[in-house]
Design a protein around this motif. Sequence first.
Motif, PDB file in Angstrom:
ATOM      1  N   VAL A 224       0.855  -1.190   0.000  1.00 54.03           N
ATOM      2  CA  VAL A 224       0.000   0.000   0.000  1.00 54.03           C
ATOM      3  C   VAL A 224       0.887   1.235   0.000  1.00 54.03           C
ATOM      4  O   VAL A 224       1.787   1.352   0.836  1.00 54.03           O
ATOM      5  CB  VAL A 224      -0.940   0.018   1.225  1.00 54.03           C
ATOM      6  CG1 VAL A 224      -1.728   1.333   1.266  1.00 54.03           C
ATOM      7  CG2 VAL A 224      -1.892  -1.172   1.184  1.00 54.03           C
ATOM      8  N   VAL A 225       0.653   2.141  -0.947  1.00 56.65           N
ATOM      9  CA  VAL A 225       1.391   3.392  -1.034  1.00 56.65           C
ATOM     10  C   VAL A 225       0.426   4.552  -0.768  1.00 56.65           C
ATOM     11  O   VAL A 225      -0.615   4.656  -1.413  1.00 56.65           O
ATOM     12  CB  VAL A 225       2.034   3.572  -2.430  1.00 56.65           C
ATOM     13  CG1 VAL A 225       2.722   4.939  -2.524  1.00 56.65           C
ATOM     14  CG2 VAL A 225       3.030   2.456  -2.707  1.00 56.65           C
ATOM     15  N   VAL A 226       0.776   5.366   0.217  1.00 62.48           N
ATOM     16  CA  VAL A 226      -0.024   6.550   0.560  1.00 62.48           C
ATOM     17  C   VAL A 226       0.816   7.781   0.216  1.00 62.48           C
ATOM     18  O   VAL A 226       1.823   8.054   0.865  1.00 62.48           O
ATOM     19  CB  VAL A 226      -0.399   6.567   2.059  1.00 62.48           C
ATOM     20  CG1 VAL A 226      -1.301   7.758   2.350  1.00 62.48           C
ATOM     21  CG2 VAL A 226      -1.077   5.259   2.456  1.00 62.48           C
ATOM     22  N   GLU A 227       0.418   8.489  -0.804  1.00 66.13           N
ATOM     23  CA  GLU A 227       1.216   9.609  -1.278  1.00 66.13           C
ATOM     24  C   GLU A 227       0.959  10.874  -0.455  1.00 66.13           C
ATOM     25  O   GLU A 227      -0.062  10.985   0.237  1.00 66.13           O
ATOM     26  CB  GLU A 227       0.927   9.862  -2.752  1.00 66.13           C
ATOM     27  CG  GLU A 227       1.330   8.710  -3.652  1.00 66.13           C
ATOM     28  CD  GLU A 227       1.281   9.080  -5.118  1.00 66.13           C
ATOM     29  OE1 GLU A 227       1.000  10.257  -5.435  1.00 66.13           O
ATOM     30  OE2 GLU A 227       1.514   8.187  -5.965  1.00 66.13           O
ATOM     31  N   PRO A 228       1.878  11.838  -0.531  1.00 70.13           N
ATOM     32  CA  PRO A 228       1.676  13.108   0.184  1.00 70.13           C
ATOM     33  C   PRO A 228       0.355  13.748  -0.231  1.00 70.13           C
ATOM     34  O   PRO A 228      -0.043  13.695  -1.382  1.00 70.13           O
ATOM     35  CB  PRO A 228       2.868  13.963  -0.290  1.00 70.13           C
ATOM     36  CG  PRO A 228       3.899  12.974  -0.698  1.00 70.13           C
ATOM     37  CD  PRO A 228       3.158  11.798  -1.268  1.00 70.13           C
ATOM     38  N   GLY A 229      -0.316  14.305   0.746  1.00 69.85           N
ATOM     39  CA  GLY A 229      -1.603  14.920   0.472  1.00 69.85           C
ATOM     40  C   GLY A 229      -2.766  13.970   0.607  1.00 69.85           C
ATOM     41  O   GLY A 229      -3.925  14.400   0.652  1.00 69.85           O
ATOM     42  N   ALA A 230      -2.489  12.646   0.675  1.00 69.79           N
ATOM     43  CA  ALA A 230      -3.564  11.656   0.773  1.00 69.79           C
ATOM     44  C   ALA A 230      -3.592  10.969   2.127  1.00 69.79           C
ATOM     45  O   ALA A 230      -4.425  10.097   2.359  1.00 69.79           O
ATOM     46  CB  ALA A 230      -3.412  10.611  -0.334  1.00 69.79           C
ATOM     47  N   VAL A 231      -2.693  11.365   3.027  1.00 67.30           N
ATOM     48  CA  VAL A 231      -2.596  10.682   4.313  1.00 67.30           C
ATOM     49  C   VAL A 231      -3.868  10.852   5.128  1.00 67.30           C
ATOM     50  O   VAL A 231      -4.422   9.887   5.673  1.00 67.30           O
ATOM     51  CB  VAL A 231      -1.371  11.175   5.107  1.00 67.30           C
ATOM     52  CG1 VAL A 231      -1.322  10.512   6.478  1.00 67.30           C
ATOM     53  CG2 VAL A 231      -0.090  10.894   4.345  1.00 67.30           C
ATOM     54  N   ARG A 232      -4.350  12.081   5.245  1.00 65.54           N
ATOM     55  CA  ARG A 232      -5.565  12.335   6.047  1.00 65.54           C
ATOM     56  C   ARG A 232      -6.752  11.555   5.491  1.00 65.54           C
ATOM     57  O   ARG A 232      -7.509  10.933   6.242  1.00 65.54           O
ATOM     58  CB  ARG A 232      -5.846  13.840   6.044  1.00 65.54           C
ATOM     59  CG  ARG A 232      -7.085  14.256   6.827  1.00 65.54           C
ATOM     60  CD  ARG A 232      -6.842  14.240   8.315  1.00 65.54           C
ATOM     61  NE  ARG A 232      -8.006  14.682   9.049  1.00 65.54           N
ATOM     62  CZ  ARG A 232      -8.235  15.953   9.400  1.00 65.54           C
ATOM     63  NH1 ARG A 232      -7.368  16.905   9.076  1.00 65.54           N
ATOM     64  NH2 ARG A 232      -9.315  16.283  10.086  1.00 65.54           N
ATOM     65  N   GLU A 233      -6.888  11.545   4.175  1.00 66.63           N
ATOM     66  CA  GLU A 233      -7.986  10.803   3.552  1.00 66.63           C
ATOM     67  C   GLU A 233      -7.825   9.298   3.779  1.00 66.63           C
ATOM     68  O   GLU A 233      -8.803   8.584   4.012  1.00 66.63           O
ATOM     69  CB  GLU A 233      -8.019  11.104   2.057  1.00 66.63           C
ATOM     70  CG  GLU A 233      -9.134  10.402   1.306  1.00 66.63           C
ATOM     71  CD  GLU A 233      -9.107  10.698  -0.186  1.00 66.63           C
ATOM     72  OE1 GLU A 233      -9.916  10.099  -0.915  1.00 66.63           O
ATOM     73  OE2 GLU A 233      -8.263  11.521  -0.615  1.00 66.63           O
ATOM     74  N   PHE A 234      -6.584   8.808   3.720  1.00 64.84           N
ATOM     75  CA  PHE A 234      -6.317   7.394   3.952  1.00 64.84           C
ATOM     76  C   PHE A 234      -6.768   6.975   5.345  1.00 64.84           C
ATOM     77  O   PHE A 234      -7.327   5.889   5.540  1.00 64.84           O
ATOM     78  CB  PHE A 234      -4.814   7.134   3.779  1.00 64.84           C
ATOM     79  CG  PHE A 234      -4.352   5.771   4.209  1.00 64.84           C
ATOM     80  CD1 PHE A 234      -4.672   4.644   3.481  1.00 64.84           C
ATOM     81  CD2 PHE A 234      -3.578   5.623   5.355  1.00 64.84           C
ATOM     82  CE1 PHE A 234      -4.224   3.380   3.882  1.00 64.84           C
ATOM     83  CE2 PHE A 234      -3.131   4.379   5.758  1.00 64.84           C
ATOM     84  CZ  PHE A 234      -3.458   3.256   5.019  1.00 64.84           C
TER      85      PHE A 234
END
Length: 453
Positions: free
Chosen positions: A191-201
Amino acid sequence: MDAARLPGTSGPEQIVAHVDMDCFYAACEQRREPALRNEPLVVGMGYENGATHGAVATASYEARAYGVESAMAISEALERLPRKVEAVADPDLTVEDAGFYRPVDMDFYESVAADVREILHTEADVVREVSIDEAYLDVTERVSWKTVRSWAQDLKDTIESAVGVVASVGVAPTMSAAKVASDRDKPDGLVVVEPGAVREFFDDLPVEDVHGVGPVTARELAALDIETAGDLAAADPELLAEHFGERGREIRRYARGEDERSVTPKGDPKSLSRESAFTDATTDIEAKCRQVRTLADAVADRAERKGARYQTIGIKVVTPPFDVNTRARSLPGPVEEPELVRRIALDLLGEFADDPVRKVGVRVSNLDFSAGEQANLDGFGGDNGSEEASGSSRTSSTPAAADELDDDGQVGLGTFVANDGDTEAVEDTAGEGTDASETHISLPPGQTTLAEF
């Protein structure tokens, strides 16, 4: 142009990978005996072939389907999943619904882990080894966000082909998010969580998935109507601080994707410990003693493998609702005496013989990694008996310990204190700092060896 900065971080954007081996002990046994692959397999601490004592260290996913869980007594596991060899001889048992049992073999697991670590250090500039089966990697200078998924898949493939075990990998801009990501799609996950998507993840994840939150803390948060990571991220920080102290603010930051930590290698730990929770609070003294004996043996074994002697031996006992009690005794000098660890731990447990207990733990501290000889205890004897002090806390004011298991359900990686870089630790553990409950032992006149203790 300067690298982008993430909210809540103090440095440039980093690319962090968390590598977590799937059912590592079981995977090692399956590597050694390929016939065990895809079979229900239980690995036991304090277990011997054909015996019924000990506790489950880890269970393969096939064994978990029968309700076998880490930290469960081997005797209970056998009720749910009989041994295959016994099922063959017993017409009342079904061979298809039986499994295999193996004792823990830490020397072998360490050798396999060494092969994995060699690969990790080749693939990253900075590696933080958290335990025998997991590590953080800083690959900021090696890859970009466009290429990191391909890099992580190659890493997984290399580990499986070269070592014969499977890893799950999570990649994110922060350590806490990377750890959650590695657990998100187990087994064999990526699983890759890119910058800017952490909160949504994080938003829709159960609150116990947040780094630093285990079952005990999750139950307390649920009482505050905080059930998801999104709820935690939006919670009033003052309310969290009131219930959990500074740690409440910390887990809120993690839920918001804010984590200032950078990946740094670990030095020698200040303590080593194991802890294990009961399914329900128990007053069964035999169950409590059995668990403490198993944990004491595991701690002593780990200290021996790390070349560590210890001067303080202690226990932790969690009683309802969530009272954390610690007791410890200090010796005249650092020693390596596995039997003594067991005896002192059981002696300290005696205070809680009649109390309902949720969790027990055993810890050795004041560690000495020097190559010198074990302390000579001659002359340390005294006429005075040792007087025990006590320490206890409530989770409303102290970060409560919750789960002795790692994210893959493997027992044995937990510890008493929060990870400060010097103590081997996992999330949702009590930060007790120094042992307020320590007592110092004076040996009786004429006693010159700890083996007599």
